[in-house]
Design a protein around this motif. Structure first.
Motif, PDB file in Angstrom:
ATOM      1  N   GLY A  29      -2.877   3.814   2.659  1.00  0.00           N
ATOM      2  CA  GLY A  29      -2.311   4.815   1.615  1.00  0.00           C
ATOM      3  C   GLY A  29      -2.365   4.195   0.446  1.00  0.00           C
ATOM      4  N   ARG A  30      -2.333   4.929  -0.767  1.00  0.00           N
ATOM      5  CA  ARG A  30      -2.482   4.649  -2.185  1.00  0.00           C
ATOM      6  C   ARG A  30      -1.100   4.358  -2.809  1.00  0.00           C
ATOM      7  NH1 ARG A  30      -6.802   1.899  -3.206  1.00  0.00           N
ATOM      8  NH2 ARG A  30      -8.881   2.827  -2.372  1.00  0.00           N
ATOM      9  N   ARG A  31      -0.107   5.487  -2.368  1.00  0.00           N
ATOM     10  CA  ARG A  31       1.197   5.856  -3.007  1.00  0.00           C
ATOM     11  C   ARG A  31       2.099   5.589  -1.825  1.00  0.00           C
ATOM     12  NH1 ARG A  31       2.473   7.468  -7.794  1.00  0.00           N
ATOM     13  NH2 ARG A  31       4.212   8.629  -7.036  1.00  0.00           N
ATOM     14  N   VAL A  32       2.835   4.449  -1.808  1.00  0.00           N
ATOM     15  CA  VAL A  32       3.724   4.075  -0.288  1.00  0.00           C
ATOM     16  C   VAL A  32       4.945   4.116  -0.612  1.00  0.00           C
ATOM     17  CG1 VAL A  32       3.528   2.527   1.400  1.00  0.00           C
ATOM     18  CG2 VAL A  32       1.498   2.718   0.199  1.00  0.00           C
ATOM     19  N   VAL A  33       5.741   4.665   0.163  1.00  0.00           N
ATOM     20  CA  VAL A  33       7.249   4.788   0.161  1.00  0.00           C
ATOM     21  C   VAL A  33       7.379   3.848   1.362  1.00  0.00           C
ATOM     22  CG1 VAL A  33       9.461   6.022   0.549  1.00  0.00           C
ATOM     23  CG2 VAL A  33       7.634   6.749  -0.932  1.00  0.00           C
ATOM     24  N   ILE A  34       8.364   2.897   1.400  1.00  0.00           N
ATOM     25  CA  ILE A  34       9.000   2.065   2.315  1.00  0.00           C
ATOM     26  C   ILE A  34      10.386   2.078   2.725  1.00  0.00           C
ATOM     27  CG2 ILE A  34       8.801  -0.450   3.339  1.00  0.00           C
ATOM     28  CD1 ILE A  34       6.730  -1.106   1.082  1.00  0.00           C
ATOM     29  N   ALA A  35      10.467   2.536   3.865  1.00  0.00           N
ATOM     30  CA  ALA A  35      12.040   2.846   4.463  1.00  0.00           C
ATOM     31  C   ALA A  35      12.481   1.503   5.219  1.00  0.00           C
ATOM     32  CB  ALA A  35      12.146   3.887   5.249  1.00  0.00           C
ATOM     33  N   THR A  36      13.764   0.886   4.868  1.00  0.00           N
ATOM     34  CA  THR A  36      13.927  -0.232   5.848  1.00  0.00           C
ATOM     35  C   THR A  36      15.261  -0.434   5.733  1.00  0.00           C
ATOM     36  OG1 THR A  36      13.475  -2.540   5.913  1.00  0.00           O
ATOM     37  CG2 THR A  36      13.536  -1.785   3.657  1.00  0.00           C
ATOM     38  N   ASN A  37      15.548  -1.215   6.810  1.00  0.00           N
ATOM     39  CA  ASN A  37      17.019  -1.912   6.792  1.00  0.00           C
ATOM     40  C   ASN A  37      17.283  -3.548   7.066  1.00  0.00           C
ATOM     41  OD1 ASN A  37      16.191  -2.111   9.141  1.00  0.00           O
ATOM     42  ND2 ASN A  37      17.603  -0.590  10.400  1.00  0.00           N
ATOM     43  N   ASN A  38      15.889  -4.039   6.463  1.00  0.00           N
ATOM     44  CA  ASN A  38      15.786  -5.674   6.808  1.00  0.00           C
ATOM     45  C   ASN A  38      14.802  -5.972   5.882  1.00  0.00           C
ATOM     46  OD1 ASN A  38      12.962  -5.986   8.414  1.00  0.00           O
ATOM     47  ND2 ASN A  38      14.080  -4.213   9.128  1.00  0.00           N
ATOM     48  N   ASP A  39      14.797  -7.313   5.745  1.00  0.00           N
ATOM     49  CA  ASP A  39      13.897  -8.035   4.662  1.00  0.00           C
ATOM     50  C   ASP A  39      12.468  -7.891   5.005  1.00  0.00           C
ATOM     51  OD1 ASP A  39      16.153  -8.465   3.211  1.00  0.00           O
ATOM     52  OD2 ASP A  39      16.127 -10.703   3.564  1.00  0.00           O
ATOM     53  N   ALA A  50       0.674  -3.929  -2.552  1.00  0.00           N
ATOM     54  CA  ALA A  50       0.278  -4.188  -3.875  1.00  0.00           C
ATOM     55  C   ALA A  50      -0.860  -4.968  -4.056  1.00  0.00           C
ATOM     56  CB  ALA A  50       1.385  -5.228  -4.811  1.00  0.00           C
ATOM     57  N   ALA A  51      -1.139  -6.186  -3.193  1.00  0.00           N
ATOM     58  CA  ALA A  51      -1.912  -7.013  -3.225  1.00  0.00           C
ATOM     59  C   ALA A  51      -3.431  -6.493  -3.092  1.00  0.00           C
ATOM     60  CB  ALA A  51      -2.054  -8.402  -2.501  1.00  0.00           C
ATOM     61  N   ALA A  52      -3.566  -5.260  -2.010  1.00  0.00           N
ATOM     62  CA  ALA A  52      -4.418  -4.526  -1.707  1.00  0.00           C
ATOM     63  C   ALA A  52      -4.949  -3.142  -2.837  1.00  0.00           C
ATOM     64  CB  ALA A  52      -4.426  -3.735  -0.242  1.00  0.00           C
ATOM     65  N   GLY A  53      -4.130  -3.290  -3.592  1.00  0.00           N
ATOM     66  CA  GLY A  53      -4.443  -2.309  -4.694  1.00  0.00           C
ATOM     67  C   GLY A  53      -3.766  -0.996  -4.655  1.00  0.00           C
ATOM     68  N   GLY A  54      -2.708  -0.892  -3.620  1.00  0.00           N
ATOM     69  CA  GLY A  54      -1.779   0.313  -3.375  1.00  0.00           C
ATOM     70  C   GLY A  54      -0.438   0.116  -4.611  1.00  0.00           C
ATOM     71  N   GLU A  55       0.189   1.299  -4.523  1.00  0.00           N
ATOM     72  CA  GLU A  55       1.230   1.447  -5.464  1.00  0.00           C
ATOM     73  C   GLU A  55       2.357   1.716  -4.571  1.00  0.00           C
ATOM     74  OE1 GLU A  55       3.199   4.330  -8.671  1.00  0.00           O
ATOM     75  OE2 GLU A  55       1.260   4.861  -8.216  1.00  0.00           O
ATOM     76  N   VAL A  56       3.365   0.707  -4.736  1.00  0.00           N
ATOM     77  CA  VAL A  56       4.761   1.031  -3.792  1.00  0.00           C
ATOM     78  C   VAL A  56       5.623   1.846  -4.774  1.00  0.00           C
ATOM     79  CG1 VAL A  56       6.840  -0.327  -2.852  1.00  0.00           C
ATOM     80  CG2 VAL A  56       4.496  -1.391  -2.904  1.00  0.00           C
ATOM     81  N   VAL A  57       5.728   3.009  -4.480  1.00  0.00           N
ATOM     82  CA  VAL A  57       6.462   4.010  -5.247  1.00  0.00           C
ATOM     83  C   VAL A  57       7.993   3.628  -5.079  1.00  0.00           C
ATOM     84  CG1 VAL A  57       7.035   6.321  -5.184  1.00  0.00           C
ATOM     85  CG2 VAL A  57       4.670   5.805  -4.653  1.00  0.00           C
ATOM     86  N   ALA A  58       8.474   3.498  -3.903  1.00  0.00           N
ATOM     87  CA  ALA A  58       9.909   3.035  -3.636  1.00  0.00           C
ATOM     88  C   ALA A  58      10.108   2.501  -2.515  1.00  0.00           C
ATOM     89  CB  ALA A  58      10.741   4.097  -3.776  1.00  0.00           C
ATOM     90  N   ILE A  59      11.076   1.465  -2.518  1.00  0.00           N
ATOM     91  CA  ILE A  59      11.534   0.794  -1.240  1.00  0.00           C
ATOM     92  C   ILE A  59      12.988   1.449  -0.972  1.00  0.00           C
ATOM     93  CG2 ILE A  59      12.447  -1.311  -0.038  1.00  0.00           C
ATOM     94  CD1 ILE A  59      10.430  -2.775  -1.720  1.00  0.00           C
ATOM     95  N   LEU A  60      13.188   2.031   0.075  1.00  0.00           N
ATOM     96  CA  LEU A  60      14.246   2.885   0.378  1.00  0.00           C
ATOM     97  C   LEU A  60      15.082   1.831   1.385  1.00  0.00           C
ATOM     98  CD1 LEU A  60      13.127   6.447   1.275  1.00  0.00           C
ATOM     99  CD2 LEU A  60      13.984   5.305  -1.124  1.00  0.00           C
TER     100      LEU A  60
END
Length: 630
Positions: free
Chosen positions: A19-29, A39-49
């Motif tokens: 995906g180009r615009r990525v939301v990541i949902a997590t409860n750990n590191d 990010a290294a592959a050219g994608g945009e991390v929109v938010a880390i939830l």
């Protein structure tokens, strides 16, 4: 929507950004490593939830006490993710949601050994407890993983809140099972099919137990746990039995021409599902002596071999050529009555198999591939048709056991075939239909030995008279039947690769010297994989020839510059010259295509053999290809 580590795998292993615009949902590191990979592959991390109250320092936008609530999509693509952040709600435009819910220790072996399980609330998972047998769990399997947040969120749409991503079991399904009276987790599993897919609940069981415990008003340990049954990863009963499990576990499959071979008292060799003649020793001959005699007969007169076990597929329909363009990495445009050597790649660009395809009619082709890869190729063709090109009007039918095949090779092969078939045999890579011993046959002019050669196919139930006629005429001209060992000598001398040795799953067409064969327009499976920078960088293992004058080259030996020096490659196949002196071999060597003339040591410490070899071109015989052409 994907698991966070799956996103990293696509990026690192296949060079694919999901995906180009990525939301990541997590409860750990762990999910933060996915953010770096995106990010290294050219994608945009929109938010880390991050469901936790505090998060590690990072360069990406992070929202704590945040959990995803719902998603919206359009035209089968994710469009946005709605999240609860503290007491607020916010929507993010995104085309990928990556999820990381923590890690569940693999307690299967401990449980199967009769060990008890303890609940750890900080990681929301069961861990090994008291053991009944001599079993000790360590590391992550013992629960040595970072704690996770246990924040809960009310689901706005339980009917579309999936818990088991493989069997599409939702939160609403679990709630319904509870209302229907299914209190036992084992009953819940069977009612909903939760945890019954290929991952056996590895990604869903803890979330499902939490939902069930919530409905029952109890803690997760009180809700129960399903039984951990072997195996951990699904596999076939045949794999459990093994190839050496006896006649019932691995039946000996006989060739259609078994009786013709057996009367010559051959040495049998298992290959794939089949047992094939390795050589036909005369009185007092060793395997090597018999194979050398048979190979020399092919070089000087003629020989016949049973090639019935080659994988064979009838590909027919208006879009038959289009499907071959997906599967075959070479060009597929052919006139009717012609054939071509081809290679098939995995999606990562590595050579999976090789073979030939033949245009029998306007919309009808015959595709062949290696004996050992028949099942793999059948699955590959099915995947290409059903998944990659379901719109194509084409039929693929496996014919491995329907057609018996006999290879006729040698400088007298053309004359023998002309005598028996009464036709002018086809030119190299040509096709003809004829009759031999009153049996209809299909003749394909192809060579694996480096000599003029033909593959002659007939219905398996009718092939015996064809073999008899070919054997009699071949012996009358000074030839004989030959087995797999002689075939190996011949193909090594000619520099032909074999799947599993030279094409070992780590080699690309360029590594094997086949890069010029690739279809320039692309479009075949593996096209994208070949564009990865690492596959064109220096330091890759490449196919080379090896020569030694005084000693046999040990097959499988390491290629080193000197004793105790770093390993630079290995010998994949070795033989002696069929008609001359000295030993030859094929090998994979670091940057081998630029190292012709280098002198190395082929070292096999386990056999105490150390032989000086010279790096050469992999083709040792008839480099111009004049022998197999008229």
């Amino acid at each position: 929507m994907m698991l966070s580590q799956a996103v990293r795998t696509y990026i690192s292993r296949f060079d694919v950004l999901p995906g180009r615009r990525v939301v990541i949902a997590t409860n750990n590191d762990d999910a933060y490593a996915t953010a770096e990979a995106v990010a290294a592959a050219g994608g945009e991390v929109v938010a880390i939830l991050d469901a936790r109250d505090a998060a590690p320092a990072t360069r990406f936008p992070v929202f704590t006490s945040a959990v995803p609530l719902s998603t919206r999509g359009r035209r089968h693509h994710l469009a946005s993710v709605e999240a609860r952040i503290g007491t607020d709600r916010r929507r993010f435009d995104a085309d990928l949601l990556a999820m990381s819910g923590g890690f569940t220790p693999v307690v299967h072996l401990h449980s199967q050994a009769g060990g008890a399980l303890d609940w750890r609330g900080d990681i929301q998972a069961f861990v090994p407890g008291v053991s009944r047998q001599a079993v000790t769990s360590v590391g992550a399997a013992a629960g040595e993983v970072a704690p996770i947040a246990t924040i809960a969120a009310a689901l706005p749409d339980p009917k579309h809140s999936f818990i088991d991503f493989q069997n599409d079991v939702t939160a609403a399904d679990i709630d319904l099972a509870w209302r229907e009276g299914y209190r036992s987790v084992e009953h819940l599993k069977r009612y909903t099919t939760l945890g019954m897919a290929t991952d056996q609940g590895k990604t869903s069981n803890m979330a499902a137990l939490a939902r069930l415990a919530g409905a029952a008003g109890v803690d997760i340990p009180q809700a129960g746990l399903t039984t951990f049954r072997p195996p951990f990863t699904p596999l076939t009963l045949g794999a459990l039995a093994g190839a050496d499990g006896g006649g019932h576990a691995a039946p000996r499959r006989r060739l259609a021409l078994y009786d013709r071979h057996q009367r010559l008292d051959p040495i049998w060799q298992p290959l794939g599902y089949w047992h094939r003649p390795r050589a036909y020793p005369l009185a007092g001959e060793s395997l090597h002596q018999a194979a050398t005699r048979e190979a020399r007969a092919v070089r000087t007169a003629a020989g016949i071999a049973d090639v019935s076990t080659l994988a064979k597929f009838a590909v027919s329909g208006p879009d038959a050529a289009a499907l071959l363009e997906v599967v075959c990495a070479t060009g597929v445009k052919l006139a009717v009555g012609r054939g071509r050597y081809t290679i098939m790649l995995r999606e990562d660009g590595m050579v999976m198999d090789d073979g030939t395809f033949w245009r029998l009619d306007e919309n009808r082709y015959l595709l062949t591939s290696s004996t050992g890869g028949a099942d793999r190729m059948e699955a590959h063709l099915s995947y290409a048709h059903r998944v990659l090109a379901p719109h194509l009007r084409v039929s693929v039918v496996a014919q491995q056991e329907h057609l018996a095949g006999i290879a006729l090779a040698g400088p007298l092969a053309r004359d023998i075939l002309a005598t028996l078939a009464g036709i002018d045999p086809p030119a190299h890579m040509g096709i003809a239909e004829a009759t031999i011993a009153d049996v209809p046959v299909l003749i394909l002019a192809a060579s694996y030995s480096g000599e003029r050669a033909f593959e002659i196919y007939a219905a398996g139930s009718e092939a015996a008279p064809v073999w008899d006629a070919l054997e009699a005429e071949t012996r009358a001209r000074g030839g004989c039947p030959y087995g797999l060992e002689a075939l190996e000598f011949l193909r090594i001398e000619k520099g032909h690769i074999v799947i599993g040795a030279e094409a070992d799953g780590r080699t690309t067409p360029h590594d094997l010297g086949l890069g010029r064969m690739l279809r320039k327009s692309g479009g075949f499976i593996g096209t994208a994989g070949l564009t990865r920078a690492a596959l064109s960088a220096g330091g890759r293992m490449q196919l080379v020839g090896l020569e030694a004058h005084d000693e046999a080259i040990p097959e499988g030996s390491m290629l080193i510059a000197a004793t105790s020096a770093p390993v630079q490659g290995h010998v994949t196949s070795a033989a002696g010259r069929v008609l001359g002196d000295g030993a030859i071999a094929l090998g994979l060597l670091t940057d081998g295509q630029a190292r012709k003339g280098d002198v190395l040591l082929a070292s096999s410490p386990t056999r105490n053999q150390h032989v000086r070899v010279t790096v050469t071109d992999p083709v040792f015989y008839d480099g111009e290809g004049t022998r197999y052409r008229d």
